[in-house]
Design a protein around this motif. Structure first.
Motif, mmCIF file in Angstrom:
data_model
loop_
_atom_site.group_PDB
_atom_site.id
_atom_site.type_symbol
_atom_site.label_atom_id
_atom_site.label_comp_id
_atom_site.label_asym_id
_atom_site.label_seq_id
_atom_site.Cartn_x
_atom_site.Cartn_y
_atom_site.Cartn_z
ATOM 1 N N GLY A 111 10.653 15.283 -5.764
ATOM 2 C CA GLY A 111 11.117 16.587 -5.191
ATOM 3 C C GLY A 111 10.321 17.489 -6.094
ATOM 4 N N GLY A 112 9.950 18.620 -5.363
ATOM 5 C CA GLY A 112 9.198 19.641 -5.987
ATOM 6 C C GLY A 112 7.861 19.356 -6.047
ATOM 7 N N PHE A 113 7.631 19.684 -7.418
ATOM 8 C CA PHE A 113 5.972 19.310 -7.650
ATOM 9 C C PHE A 113 5.921 17.828 -8.538
ATOM 10 C CE2 PHE A 113 5.817 23.827 -7.141
ATOM 11 C CZ PHE A 113 4.754 24.046 -6.560
ATOM 12 N N SER A 114 7.160 17.042 -8.298
ATOM 13 C CA SER A 114 6.925 15.533 -8.782
ATOM 14 C C SER A 114 7.317 14.897 -7.623
ATOM 15 C CB SER A 114 8.219 15.698 -10.086
ATOM 16 O OG SER A 114 8.208 14.327 -10.502
ATOM 17 N N GLN A 115 6.213 14.591 -6.825
ATOM 18 C CA GLN A 115 6.586 13.669 -5.875
ATOM 19 C C GLN A 115 5.478 12.577 -5.387
ATOM 20 O OE1 GLN A 115 7.998 15.553 -1.913
ATOM 21 N NE2 GLN A 115 7.709 17.648 -2.941
ATOM 22 N N VAL A 116 5.645 12.000 -4.725
ATOM 23 C CA VAL A 116 4.580 10.775 -4.290
ATOM 24 C C VAL A 116 4.296 11.310 -3.092
ATOM 25 C CG1 VAL A 116 5.110 8.662 -5.767
ATOM 26 C CG2 VAL A 116 6.572 9.357 -3.939
ATOM 27 N N VAL A 117 3.289 11.128 -2.539
ATOM 28 C CA VAL A 117 2.693 11.428 -1.230
ATOM 29 C C VAL A 117 1.747 10.651 -0.600
ATOM 30 C CG1 VAL A 117 2.841 14.107 -1.588
ATOM 31 C CG2 VAL A 117 0.722 12.746 -2.539
ATOM 32 N N PRO A 118 1.461 10.424 0.683
ATOM 33 C CA PRO A 118 2.110 11.310 1.643
ATOM 34 C C PRO A 118 3.495 11.393 1.961
ATOM 35 C CG PRO A 118 0.900 9.732 2.798
ATOM 36 C CD PRO A 118 0.824 9.331 1.540
ATOM 37 N N MET A 119 4.405 12.359 1.625
ATOM 38 C CA MET A 119 5.950 12.164 1.536
ATOM 39 C C MET A 119 6.250 11.859 2.925
ATOM 40 S SD MET A 119 8.480 14.596 2.515
ATOM 41 C CE MET A 119 9.598 15.524 1.731
ATOM 42 N N GLU A 120 5.868 12.526 3.995
ATOM 43 C CA GLU A 120 6.430 12.437 5.304
ATOM 44 C C GLU A 120 6.149 10.892 5.865
ATOM 45 O OE1 GLU A 120 5.040 13.620 9.912
ATOM 46 O OE2 GLU A 120 4.454 15.148 8.197
ATOM 47 N N ASP A 121 5.117 10.388 5.680
ATOM 48 C CA ASP A 121 4.785 9.040 5.984
ATOM 49 C C ASP A 121 5.470 8.112 5.273
ATOM 50 O OD1 ASP A 121 2.759 10.125 7.216
ATOM 51 O OD2 ASP A 121 1.024 8.823 6.361
ATOM 52 N N ILE A 122 5.776 8.308 3.841
ATOM 53 C CA ILE A 122 6.523 7.254 2.992
ATOM 54 C C ILE A 122 7.918 7.464 3.416
ATOM 55 C CG2 ILE A 122 7.277 6.884 0.502
ATOM 56 C CD1 ILE A 122 4.805 8.223 -0.323
ATOM 57 N N ASN A 123 8.440 8.467 3.594
ATOM 58 C CA ASN A 123 10.072 8.607 4.300
ATOM 59 C C ASN A 123 10.468 8.254 5.557
ATOM 60 O OD1 ASN A 123 11.502 9.795 1.887
ATOM 61 N ND2 ASN A 123 10.254 11.763 2.126
ATOM 62 N N LEU A 124 9.282 7.943 6.402
ATOM 63 C CA LEU A 124 9.598 7.652 7.701
ATOM 64 C C LEU A 124 9.125 6.107 7.909
ATOM 65 C CD1 LEU A 124 8.721 10.710 9.869
ATOM 66 C CD2 LEU A 124 10.852 9.878 9.166
ATOM 67 N N HIS A 125 7.991 5.837 8.496
ATOM 68 C CA HIS A 125 7.717 4.408 8.776
ATOM 69 C C HIS A 125 6.730 3.881 7.847
ATOM 70 C CE1 HIS A 125 9.699 4.760 12.513
ATOM 71 N NE2 HIS A 125 9.160 5.935 12.983
ATOM 72 N N PHE A 126 6.077 4.544 7.071
ATOM 73 C CA PHE A 126 5.070 4.087 6.121
ATOM 74 C C PHE A 126 4.292 3.204 6.315
ATOM 75 C CE2 PHE A 126 4.986 2.607 1.240
ATOM 76 C CZ PHE A 126 3.819 3.522 0.916
ATOM 77 N N THR A 127 3.992 1.924 5.839
ATOM 78 C CA THR A 127 3.457 1.005 6.177
ATOM 79 C C THR A 127 3.883 -0.139 7.365
ATOM 80 O OG1 THR A 127 3.430 -0.285 4.374
ATOM 81 C CG2 THR A 127 1.588 1.412 4.430
ATOM 82 N N GLY A 128 5.082 0.300 7.623
ATOM 83 C CA GLY A 128 5.889 -0.846 8.433
ATOM 84 C C GLY A 128 6.586 -1.728 7.815
ATOM 85 N N ASP A 129 6.700 -1.928 6.359
ATOM 86 C CA ASP A 129 7.363 -2.998 5.711
ATOM 87 C C ASP A 129 8.769 -3.200 6.250
ATOM 88 O OD1 ASP A 129 4.962 -3.323 4.389
ATOM 89 O OD2 ASP A 129 5.763 -2.166 2.438
ATOM 90 N N LEU A 130 9.744 -2.341 5.957
ATOM 91 C CA LEU A 130 10.896 -2.357 6.428
ATOM 92 C C LEU A 130 11.363 -2.749 7.780
ATOM 93 C CD1 LEU A 130 11.317 -1.039 3.854
ATOM 94 C CD2 LEU A 130 13.209 -0.042 4.883
ATOM 95 N N HIS A 131 10.380 -2.489 8.899
ATOM 96 C CA HIS A 131 10.337 -2.893 10.316
ATOM 97 C C HIS A 131 10.050 -4.450 10.117
ATOM 98 C CE1 HIS A 131 10.950 0.905 11.541
ATOM 99 N NE2 HIS A 131 9.504 1.448 11.220
ATOM 100 N N ALA A 132 9.296 -4.864 9.353
ATOM 101 C CA ALA A 132 8.537 -6.614 9.171
ATOM 102 C C ALA A 132 9.932 -7.267 8.855
ATOM 103 C CB ALA A 132 7.619 -6.855 8.530
#
Length: 555
Positions: A111-132
């Motif tokens: 959160g705030g200025f202590s985040q991993v990015v791209p935040m939107e991608d990571i929180n949604l489908h990212f690279t598809g690992d969870l779908h796999a």
């Protein structure tokens, strides 16, 4: 001046091309498989192996509350702070699950200025690992039901199939269903149910496998049910471990991203800590250990759940130890543990903080029980009074506990430098780390050790079903596996309403599930659910997309 949201801060971050982050981490360009400009998978076979392994810093927390403690925020901020101090550091985190993202949390990237990015991608489908992982789990389900439909050569008893379907969403309506209705062409009717993906054995296997060969062997060992003669049936018996491994081969490669300040971060795997073992993948942690001098990682929920499983399951399997442990707490959390309602947290209440310190005290004792001295990270929030902060600092001083005030949400890595310096001091001191139990002990002894030494309970009650499960486990020779406790995150007990530091309680084990692929036994306690439900006002209600296709409402 308007306070920016986490999403607004993340969207304004100037990310570096992922090739630059890889170069900083020492990852050869040939090992990268790009997913756009700012994400990549890593082929770990193309990374030179180093003999010097990094120091591992585990970040855990006091018992979580709806107010939020900011464990991931502190994890990322500590990684950035160590980088600012000139230490070659990598952050290793779990992937967010869409269930909590759309349900309560709204996001899980710091959160705030202590985040991993791209935040939107990571929180949604990212690279598809969870779908796999979801696909692999449900492919196995389809193969089981097809085997029944095509003649059932293995003599599987449909009433004793233990394998469930999964989805990466909270959906209580799917906990218990009936399938195969509609006549012979539709398959064999039977009772079935869904778990959430991050509670599945496929996720645990994915996160504990060391390489593709180990992944395939673990998948083969999964028990899916029993015959009419009560003999166990495995994936190997079905002959589909090769197909399942094939479906996971790309997802199994760790994901490389960055923090807002450009510290390399590996985000891979995401088992729940209140149901599964709550740690990111072993292959990602080992990759970070190979590349960096310091690895900052986290384990889900409080030290009684994720940290216990990190030390008793993951560290044991990975043959390494946490060299330091950071215990995150907040004034808000301590006030709630001291009896203050969430809506009253903004009011100063030093006496409630003092009452809530019993929760911090037990978590400190738990970490010390593993032979490690914790460093408390007091995560600062706007509204914390000086009197309240001093209560915690004085308690730590009185009890010889290292503590650092952190303000990483507001200041990023700079707000974590005090914590980083305390962690570096702790890393210079020897520890006497050891798991809380020996796998050679009986299941009853292992569970009792966790209940008494980690939770502070009196002992364990096994229901008739749990005793029946235990007898089956002993008959099959599975009793020498570690145990993975499935328990509420809100209390040391199995009653989520017992906050603070409950005493004189028993833990009830209602059933024990053998997870041979994962390599542990899951003990279900209390009313814990393997498929959560959405809250009355899910976070999804605040989410949207603007006319430019950018996300809105991800917290």
């Amino acid at each position: 001046m308007k306070t920016l949201t986490d999403l607004e801060i993340a969207s304004k971050a100037k990310m570096q091309p992922i090739e630059k982050i890889a170069e900083k981490a020492g990852i050869p360009i040939d090992a990268l498989e790009l997913y756009g400009k700012f994400k990549a998978k890593i082929n770990v076979d193309l990374i030179p192996k180093e003999t010097n392994q990094a120091k591992v810093v585990l970040v855990t927390a006091t018992s979580p509350t709806p107010a939020g403690e900011g464990k991931s925020t502190v994890t990322v901020g500590l990684g950035d702070a160590l980088s600012r101090l000139g230490k070659k550091t990598m952050v290793a985190l779990r992937e967010p699950s869409l269930g909590p993202v759309m349900g309560v949390k709204g996001g899980a990237t710091g959160g705030g200025f202590s985040q991993v990015v791209p935040m939107e991608d990571i929180n949604l489908h990212f690279t598809g690992d969870l779908h796999a992982i979801t696909t692999v789990n449900n492919a196995l389900s389809a193969m089981i039901d097809n085997h029944l439909h095509q003649g059932n050569l293995l003599n599987i008893d449909p009433r004793r199939i233990t394998w469930k379907r999964v989805m990466d969403m909270n959906d209580r309506a799917l906990r218990h269903i009936t399938i195969g209705l509609g006549g012979p062409a539709q398959g064999v009717p039977r009772e079935e149910g869904f778990d959430i993906t991050v509670a599945s054995e496929i996720m645990a296997v994915f996160c504990l496998a060391t390489d593709l060969s180990d992944l395939k062997e673990r998948l083969a060992q999964i028990v899916i049910g029993y015959t009419y003669e009560k003999e166990a049936i495995t994936v190997r018996d079905l002959g589909v471990e090769g197909a399942l491994t094939l479906l996971l081969k790309d997802a199994f490669k760790p994901n490389l991203v960055q923090t807002i300040e450009g510290t390399p971060a590996l985000i891979h795997g995401g088992p729940f800590a209140n149901i599964a073992h709550g740690c990111n993948s072993l292959i990602a942690t080992n990759t970070a250990r190979n590349l960096a001098d310091f690895v900052v990682t986290e384990a889900g929920f409080g030290s009684d759940l994720g940290a216990e499983k990190f030390m008793d399951i993951k560290a044991r399997k990975g043959n390494f130890q946490p060299d330091a442990v950071v215990l995150v707490t907040t004034i808000r959390a301590l006030k709630m543990q001291g009896g203050v309602a969430k809506q009253e947290l903004k009011s100063e209440n030093s006496s409630a903080v003092e009452l809530g310190l019993v929760n911090l005290e037990k978590h400190v004792e738990t970490i010390r029980a593993f032979g490690v001295q914790p460093v408390v990270a007091l995560n600062h929030f706007i509204g914390d009074s000086e009197s309240e902060l001093q209560k915690v600092q004085q308690w730590c001083k009185t009890n010889a506990v290292k503590i650092a005030l952190t303000n990483v949400w507001k200041d990023g890595g700079a707000g974590g430098e005090e914590l980083a310096k305390e962690v570096l001091k702790a890393l210079d001191e020897p520890n006497e780390f050891a798991p809380i139990y020996d796998v050679e002990q009986s299941v009853e002894e292992k569970v009792t050790a966790i209940v008494q030494k980690v939770y502070g309970g009196l002992g364990v009650l096994f229901t008739d079903q749990a005793l029946k499960d235990l007898a089956e486990i002993q008959k099959n020779g599975w009793d020498l596996l570690p145990v993975c406790m499935a328990k509420t995150q809100y209390s040391f007990s199995d009653d989520p309403k017992k906050l603070g530091r409950p005493t004189d309680f028993m833990i009830t084990i209602r059933s024990i599930l053998p997870k041979l692929g994962a390599g542990f036994l899951v003990c279900l306690t209390g009313d814990i659910m393997t498929m959560p439900g959405l809250p009355k006002q899910p976070a999804a209600l605040k989410m949207d997309i603007d006319e430019d296709g950018k996300a809105k409402g991800l917290m």
